[in-house]
Design an enzyme around this catalytic site. Structure first.
Site, PDB file in Angstrom:
ATOM      1  N   ARG A  88       1.659  93.194 107.012  1.00 59.98           N
ATOM      2  CA  ARG A  88       0.583  93.573 106.100  1.00 59.98           C
ATOM      3  C   ARG A  88      -0.144  92.382 105.528  1.00 59.98           C
ATOM      4  O   ARG A  88      -1.076  92.572 104.744  1.00 59.98           O
ATOM      5  CB  ARG A  88       1.193  94.340 104.947  1.00 59.98           C
ATOM      6  CG  ARG A  88       0.909  95.819 104.916  1.00 59.98           C
ATOM      7  CD  ARG A  88       1.582  96.290 103.659  1.00 59.98           C
ATOM      8  NE  ARG A  88       1.243  97.551 103.160  1.00 59.98           N
ATOM      9  CZ  ARG A  88       1.848  98.692 103.473  1.00 59.98           C
ATOM     10  NH1 ARG A  88       2.749  98.727 104.417  1.00 59.98           N
ATOM     11  NH2 ARG A  88       1.533  99.785 102.858  1.00 59.98           N
ATOM     12  N   ARG A 160       4.779 111.026  95.581  1.00 62.84           N
ATOM     13  CA  ARG A 160       5.227 109.636  95.467  1.00 62.84           C
ATOM     14  C   ARG A 160       4.620 109.006  94.230  1.00 62.84           C
ATOM     15  O   ARG A 160       3.437 109.174  93.986  1.00 62.84           O
ATOM     16  CB  ARG A 160       4.778 108.856  96.705  1.00 62.84           C
ATOM     17  CG  ARG A 160       5.915 108.558  97.660  1.00 62.84           C
ATOM     18  CD  ARG A 160       5.414 108.010  98.963  1.00 62.84           C
ATOM     19  NE  ARG A 160       4.627 106.798  98.826  1.00 62.84           N
ATOM     20  CZ  ARG A 160       4.100 106.136  99.854  1.00 62.84           C
ATOM     21  NH1 ARG A 160       4.282 106.577 101.077  1.00 62.84           N
ATOM     22  NH2 ARG A 160       3.389 105.044  99.668  1.00 62.84           N
ATOM     23  N   ARG A 171      -3.601  99.856  95.573  1.00 55.84           N
ATOM     24  CA  ARG A 171      -3.133  99.693  96.956  1.00 55.84           C
ATOM     25  C   ARG A 171      -4.299  99.413  97.899  1.00 55.84           C
ATOM     26  O   ARG A 171      -4.175  98.619  98.828  1.00 55.84           O
ATOM     27  CB  ARG A 171      -2.360 100.944  97.399  1.00 55.84           C
ATOM     28  CG  ARG A 171      -0.949 100.983  96.807  1.00 55.84           C
ATOM     29  CD  ARG A 171      -0.358 102.376  96.789  1.00 55.84           C
ATOM     30  NE  ARG A 171      -0.232 102.951  98.115  1.00 55.84           N
ATOM     31  CZ  ARG A 171      -0.105 104.255  98.347  1.00 55.84           C
ATOM     32  NH1 ARG A 171      -0.107 105.119  97.342  1.00 55.84           N
ATOM     33  NH2 ARG A 171       0.014 104.690  99.571  1.00 55.84           N
TER      34      ARG A 171
HETATM   35  P1  ATP Z   1       1.017 105.370 103.499  1.00 55.20           P
HETATM   36  O1  ATP Z   1       2.386 105.874 103.175  1.00 55.20           O
HETATM   37  O2  ATP Z   1      -0.030 106.385 103.280  1.00 55.20           O
HETATM   38  O3  ATP Z   1       0.978 104.789 104.867  1.00 55.20           O
HETATM   39  P2  ATP Z   1       1.048 102.843 102.229  1.00 55.20           P
HETATM   40  O4  ATP Z   1       0.707 102.118 103.464  1.00 55.20           O
HETATM   41  O5  ATP Z   1       0.443 102.278 100.992  1.00 55.20           O
HETATM   42  O6  ATP Z   1       0.624 104.323 102.366  1.00 55.20           O
HETATM   43  P3  ATP Z   1       3.906 102.437 102.567  1.00 55.20           P
HETATM   44  O7  ATP Z   1       3.706 101.777 103.869  1.00 55.20           O
HETATM   45  O8  ATP Z   1       4.870 103.531 102.494  1.00 55.20           O
HETATM   46  O9  ATP Z   1       2.584 103.010 101.928  1.00 55.20           O
HETATM   47  O10 ATP Z   1       4.315 101.280 101.510  1.00 55.20           O
HETATM   48  C1  ATP Z   1       4.533 101.579 100.148  1.00 55.20           C
HETATM   49  C2  ATP Z   1       4.641 100.292  99.342  1.00 55.20           C
HETATM   50  O11 ATP Z   1       5.758  99.501  99.864  1.00 55.20           O
HETATM   51  C3  ATP Z   1       3.443  99.350  99.435  1.00 55.20           C
HETATM   52  O12 ATP Z   1       2.431  99.674  98.514  1.00 55.20           O
HETATM   53  C4  ATP Z   1       4.104  97.999  99.135  1.00 55.20           C
HETATM   54  O13 ATP Z   1       4.362  97.828  97.761  1.00 55.20           O
HETATM   55  C5  ATP Z   1       5.456  98.115  99.842  1.00 55.20           C
HETATM   56  N1  ATP Z   1       5.404  97.603 101.230  1.00 55.20           N
HETATM   57  C6  ATP Z   1       5.619  98.307 102.375  1.00 55.20           C
HETATM   58  N2  ATP Z   1       5.490  97.518 103.461  1.00 55.20           N
HETATM   59  C7  ATP Z   1       5.190  96.274 102.999  1.00 55.20           C
HETATM   60  C8  ATP Z   1       4.915  95.029 103.612  1.00 55.20           C
HETATM   61  N3  ATP Z   1       4.916  94.879 104.939  1.00 55.20           N
HETATM   62  N4  ATP Z   1       4.637  93.973 102.815  1.00 55.20           N
HETATM   63  C9  ATP Z   1       4.626  94.089 101.491  1.00 55.20           C
HETATM   64  N5  ATP Z   1       4.864  95.236 100.838  1.00 55.20           N
HETATM   65  C10 ATP Z   1       5.146  96.324 101.567  1.00 55.20           C
HETATM   66 MG    MG Z   2       3.446 105.394 105.127  1.00 56.34          MG
END
Ligand code: ATP
Ligand code: MG
Length: 225
Positions: A88, A160, A171
Protein backbone atom coordinates in the site's frame (compact mmCIF):
# COMPACT_ATOMS: atom_id res chain seq x y z
CA UNK A 1 2.09 -17.03 -9.22
CA UNK A 2 1.94 -13.88 -7.11
CA UNK A 3 -0.90 -11.43 -7.77
CA UNK A 4 -1.54 -8.21 -5.87
CA UNK A 5 -4.91 -6.47 -5.76
CA UNK A 6 -4.66 -2.70 -5.35
CA UNK A 7 -7.68 -0.48 -4.88
CA UNK A 8 -9.32 2.24 -2.85
CA UNK A 9 -11.27 1.42 0.31
CA UNK A 10 -14.62 -0.01 -0.73
CA UNK A 11 -13.44 -0.85 -4.23
CA UNK A 12 -14.32 -4.51 -3.83
CA UNK A 13 -10.77 -5.78 -3.82
CA UNK A 14 -11.46 -8.03 -0.85
CA UNK A 15 -14.52 -9.60 -2.48
CA UNK A 16 -12.77 -10.23 -5.78
CA UNK A 17 -9.44 -11.28 -4.27
CA UNK A 18 -11.26 -13.96 -2.26
CA UNK A 19 -13.23 -15.19 -5.23
CA UNK A 20 -10.16 -15.29 -7.43
CA UNK A 21 -8.23 -17.23 -4.80
CA UNK A 22 -11.03 -19.79 -4.56
CA UNK A 23 -11.41 -20.10 -8.29
CA UNK A 24 -7.69 -20.51 -8.92
CA UNK A 25 -6.82 -22.58 -5.83
CA UNK A 26 -4.46 -19.87 -4.58
CA UNK A 27 -4.10 -18.66 -1.04
CA UNK A 28 -5.59 -15.30 -0.11
CA UNK A 29 -3.65 -12.93 2.14
CA UNK A 30 -5.65 -9.92 3.30
CA UNK A 31 -3.51 -7.69 5.50
CA UNK A 32 -6.67 -5.89 6.68
CA UNK A 33 -8.16 -9.21 7.89
CA UNK A 34 -4.87 -10.27 9.50
CA UNK A 35 -4.61 -6.96 11.34
CA UNK A 36 -8.25 -6.99 12.46
CA UNK A 37 -7.78 -10.52 13.78
CA UNK A 38 -4.65 -9.41 15.68
CA UNK A 39 -6.59 -6.47 17.16
CA UNK A 40 -9.44 -8.76 18.22
CA UNK A 41 -7.04 -11.19 19.87
CA UNK A 42 -5.09 -8.33 21.46
CA UNK A 43 -1.74 -9.68 20.25
CA UNK A 44 1.43 -7.49 20.29
CA UNK A 45 0.82 -6.80 16.56
CA UNK A 46 -2.79 -5.85 17.25
CA UNK A 47 -1.78 -3.49 20.04
CA UNK A 48 0.68 -1.75 17.71
CA UNK A 49 -1.75 -1.50 14.78
CA UNK A 50 -4.99 -0.62 16.54
CA UNK A 51 -4.69 3.17 16.83
CA UNK A 52 -3.60 3.66 13.23
CA UNK A 53 -6.48 1.57 11.93
CA UNK A 54 -9.07 3.27 14.11
CA UNK A 55 -7.92 6.65 12.74
CA UNK A 56 -8.06 5.45 9.12
CA UNK A 57 -4.27 5.72 8.83
CA UNK A 58 -1.93 3.17 7.37
CA UNK A 59 -0.03 0.97 9.79
CA UNK A 60 3.71 1.85 9.60
CA UNK A 61 5.76 0.10 6.92
CA UNK A 62 8.20 -1.60 9.36
CA UNK A 63 5.32 -3.37 11.07
CA UNK A 64 3.81 -4.44 7.75
CA UNK A 65 7.12 -5.70 6.38
CA UNK A 66 7.66 -7.83 9.50
CA UNK A 67 4.21 -9.30 9.07
CA UNK A 68 4.70 -10.14 5.38
CA UNK A 69 8.27 -11.39 5.89
CA UNK A 70 7.03 -13.79 8.57
CA UNK A 71 4.23 -14.94 6.36
CA UNK A 72 6.49 -15.67 3.41
CA UNK A 73 8.88 -17.55 5.71
CA UNK A 74 6.07 -19.91 6.61
CA UNK A 75 4.98 -20.49 3.00
CA UNK A 76 6.52 -21.92 -0.16
CA UNK A 77 4.17 -19.84 -2.29
CA UNK A 78 2.16 -22.96 -3.16
CA UNK A 79 0.22 -22.71 -6.41
CA UNK A 80 -0.09 -19.00 -5.94
CA UNK A 81 -0.79 -16.18 -3.50
CA UNK A 82 -3.20 -13.30 -3.88
CA UNK A 83 -2.29 -10.28 -1.79
CA UNK A 84 -5.26 -8.09 -0.92
CA UNK A 85 -4.42 -4.70 0.60
CA UNK A 86 -0.66 -5.12 0.37
CA UNK A 87 1.53 -3.38 -0.75
CA UNK A 88 0.00 0.00 0.00
CA UNK A 89 3.05 2.27 -0.10
CA UNK A 90 6.00 2.52 -2.45
CA UNK A 91 8.30 1.36 0.36
CA UNK A 92 6.13 -1.74 0.85
CA UNK A 93 6.15 -2.48 -2.89
CA UNK A 94 9.93 -2.22 -3.04
CA UNK A 95 10.37 -4.19 0.18
CA UNK A 96 8.06 -6.90 -1.15
CA UNK A 97 10.08 -7.18 -4.37
CA UNK A 98 13.22 -7.72 -2.29
CA UNK A 99 11.59 -10.33 -0.08
CA UNK A 100 10.25 -12.19 -3.11
CA UNK A 101 13.48 -11.99 -5.06
CA UNK A 102 15.33 -13.70 -2.20
CA UNK A 103 12.89 -16.59 -2.63
CA UNK A 104 13.05 -16.78 -6.40
CA UNK A 105 9.59 -15.23 -6.75
CA UNK A 106 8.19 -11.97 -8.14
CA UNK A 107 4.93 -10.09 -8.45
CA UNK A 108 3.52 -11.54 -11.66
CA UNK A 109 0.52 -9.29 -11.90
CA UNK A 110 -0.92 -6.24 -10.15
CA UNK A 111 -4.63 -5.71 -10.59
CA UNK A 112 -6.04 -2.24 -10.04
CA UNK A 113 -9.57 -2.60 -8.76
CA UNK A 114 -10.91 0.72 -9.92
CA UNK A 115 -13.91 2.69 -8.68
CA UNK A 116 -14.96 6.30 -8.24
CA UNK A 117 -14.68 7.72 -4.76
CA UNK A 118 -18.40 8.57 -4.64
CA UNK A 119 -19.42 5.03 -5.44
CA UNK A 120 -16.95 3.58 -2.94
CA UNK A 121 -18.21 5.84 -0.16
CA UNK A 122 -21.77 4.84 -0.96
CA UNK A 123 -20.85 1.15 -0.77
CA UNK A 124 -19.00 1.50 2.52
CA UNK A 125 -22.03 3.18 4.08
CA UNK A 126 -24.04 0.02 3.30
CA UNK A 127 -21.37 -2.55 4.14
CA UNK A 128 -21.59 -5.06 6.97
CA UNK A 129 -18.69 -7.42 7.61
CA UNK A 130 -18.19 -10.70 9.42
CA UNK A 131 -15.38 -10.34 11.96
CA UNK A 132 -15.08 -14.14 12.12
CA UNK A 133 -14.47 -15.06 8.46
CA UNK A 134 -14.03 -11.70 6.74
CA UNK A 135 -17.03 -12.10 4.41
CA UNK A 136 -18.83 -8.89 3.47
CA UNK A 137 -22.41 -8.07 2.60
CA UNK A 138 -23.94 -4.95 1.11
CA UNK A 139 -27.30 -4.19 2.66
CA UNK A 140 -28.71 -3.00 -0.68
CA UNK A 141 -27.12 -5.15 -3.39
CA UNK A 142 -26.20 -8.31 -1.48
CA UNK A 143 -28.07 -8.53 1.83
CA UNK A 144 -27.51 -11.54 4.12
CA UNK A 145 -30.20 -14.25 3.98
CA UNK A 146 -30.87 -13.76 7.68
CA UNK A 147 -30.56 -10.23 9.01
CA UNK A 148 -27.34 -9.70 10.97
CA UNK A 149 -26.01 -13.22 10.28
CA UNK A 150 -23.09 -14.10 7.99
CA UNK A 151 -24.20 -16.38 5.11
CA UNK A 152 -20.83 -18.10 5.05
CA UNK A 153 -20.05 -18.96 8.66
CA UNK A 154 -23.07 -17.92 10.74
CA UNK A 155 -21.04 -15.21 12.54
CA UNK A 156 -22.61 -11.97 13.70
CA UNK A 157 -22.32 -9.22 11.06
CA UNK A 158 -21.01 -5.84 12.17
CA UNK A 159 -20.30 -2.40 10.77
CA UNK A 160 -16.51 -2.11 10.76
CA UNK A 161 -15.46 0.71 13.09
CA UNK A 162 -13.37 2.27 10.29
CA UNK A 163 -16.36 2.28 7.91
CA UNK A 164 -17.84 5.30 9.69
CA UNK A 165 -17.92 8.34 7.45
CA UNK A 166 -15.13 10.45 9.05
CA UNK A 167 -12.76 7.49 9.05
CA UNK A 168 -13.62 6.59 5.47
CA UNK A 169 -12.53 10.09 4.43
CA UNK A 170 -9.20 9.64 6.22
CA UNK A 171 -8.68 6.28 4.49
CA UNK A 172 -9.24 7.88 1.08
CA UNK A 173 -6.69 10.56 1.87
CA UNK A 174 -4.16 7.86 2.73
CA UNK A 175 -5.01 6.02 -0.46
CA UNK A 176 -4.42 9.05 -2.66
CA UNK A 177 -1.27 10.14 -0.88
CA UNK A 178 0.44 6.79 -0.30
CA UNK A 179 -1.13 4.06 -2.43
CA UNK A 180 -1.60 5.79 -5.79
CA UNK A 181 2.20 5.83 -6.27
CA UNK A 182 2.11 2.02 -5.99
CA UNK A 183 -0.17 1.91 -9.04
CA UNK A 184 2.37 3.95 -11.03
CA UNK A 185 5.12 1.64 -9.81
CA UNK A 186 3.45 -1.45 -11.25
CA UNK A 187 2.44 0.40 -14.40
CA UNK A 188 6.06 1.32 -15.03
CA UNK A 189 7.07 -2.31 -14.46
CA UNK A 190 4.50 -3.45 -17.03
CA UNK A 191 2.66 -5.72 -14.59
CA UNK A 192 -0.48 -3.61 -14.18
CA UNK A 193 -3.94 -4.58 -15.35
CA UNK A 194 -7.07 -2.71 -14.36
CA UNK A 195 -10.70 -3.49 -14.02
CA UNK A 196 -13.66 -1.25 -13.22
CA UNK A 197 -15.64 -2.59 -10.28
CA UNK A 198 -18.74 -0.56 -10.68
CA UNK A 199 -21.62 -2.81 -11.68
CA UNK A 200 -23.02 -6.14 -10.48
CA UNK A 201 -20.62 -8.42 -8.66
CA UNK A 202 -20.92 -11.35 -11.12
CA UNK A 203 -20.17 -9.12 -14.07
CA UNK A 204 -17.15 -7.63 -12.29
CA UNK A 205 -15.96 -11.13 -11.36
CA UNK A 206 -15.98 -12.10 -15.04
CA UNK A 207 -14.01 -8.96 -15.90
CA UNK A 208 -11.49 -9.73 -13.16
CA UNK A 209 -10.99 -13.25 -14.52
CA UNK A 210 -10.51 -11.83 -18.01
CA UNK A 211 -8.03 -9.20 -16.81
CA UNK A 212 -6.02 -11.92 -15.10
CA UNK A 213 -6.25 -14.17 -18.11
CA UNK A 214 -8.06 -16.68 -15.86
CA UNK A 215 -5.42 -17.19 -13.16
CA UNK A 216 -2.26 -15.41 -14.13
CA UNK A 217 -1.63 -14.20 -17.53
CA UNK A 218 -0.10 -11.75 -19.84
CA UNK A 219 2.16 -9.18 -18.20
CA UNK A 220 1.26 -6.07 -20.21
CA UNK A 221 -1.26 -3.41 -19.31
CA UNK A 222 -4.74 -4.52 -20.17
CA UNK A 223 -8.19 -3.41 -19.28
CA UNK A 224 -11.46 -5.22 -19.05
CA UNK A 225 -14.82 -3.78 -18.12
P1 ATP B 1 -11.66 -2.51 2.00
O1 ATP B 1 -11.89 -3.47 3.12
O2 ATP B 1 -12.91 -1.93 1.47
O3 ATP B 1 -10.81 -3.12 0.94
P2 ATP B 1 -9.53 -0.96 3.05
O4 ATP B 1 -8.65 -1.22 1.90
O5 ATP B 1 -9.41 0.41 3.63
O6 ATP B 1 -11.00 -1.20 2.64
P3 ATP B 1 -8.42 -3.13 4.64
O7 ATP B 1 -7.55 -3.55 3.52
O8 ATP B 1 -9.25 -4.14 5.28
O9 ATP B 1 -9.41 -1.96 4.26
O10 ATP B 1 -7.46 -2.42 5.74
C1 ATP B 1 -7.99 -1.85 6.91
C2 ATP B 1 -6.93 -1.04 7.63
O11 ATP B 1 -5.81 -1.92 7.96
C3 ATP B 1 -6.29 0.08 6.81
O12 ATP B 1 -7.03 1.28 6.86
C4 ATP B 1 -4.92 0.21 7.50
O13 ATP B 1 -5.01 0.91 8.72
C5 ATP B 1 -4.57 -1.24 7.82
N1 ATP B 1 -3.79 -1.88 6.73
C6 ATP B 1 -4.15 -2.95 5.98
N2 ATP B 1 -3.19 -3.26 5.08
C7 ATP B 1 -2.19 -2.36 5.27
C8 ATP B 1 -0.93 -2.13 4.65
N3 ATP B 1 -0.50 -2.89 3.64
N4 ATP B 1 -0.17 -1.11 5.11
C9 ATP B 1 -0.58 -0.35 6.12
N5 ATP B 1 -1.75 -0.49 6.74
C10 ATP B 1 -2.56 -1.48 6.34
MG1 MG C 1 -10.76 -5.27 2.31
Amino acid sequence: MIIVFVGAPGSGKGTHARRTAERCGFSHVSTGDLLRDAVDKDTPLGRKAHEFMAAGKLVPDEIMMDLIGGLLDGSDGGEGIIFDGFPRTLAQAEGMDELLEGRGLKVDKALLVDISEDEAVERLALRVSCPKCGAVHNLASNPPKVEGVCDECGGKLEVRPDDREETVRARFKEFRRLTEPVIDYYRSQGTLASVSTSGPVEEVAANVAAALDACGGSPNESSAG
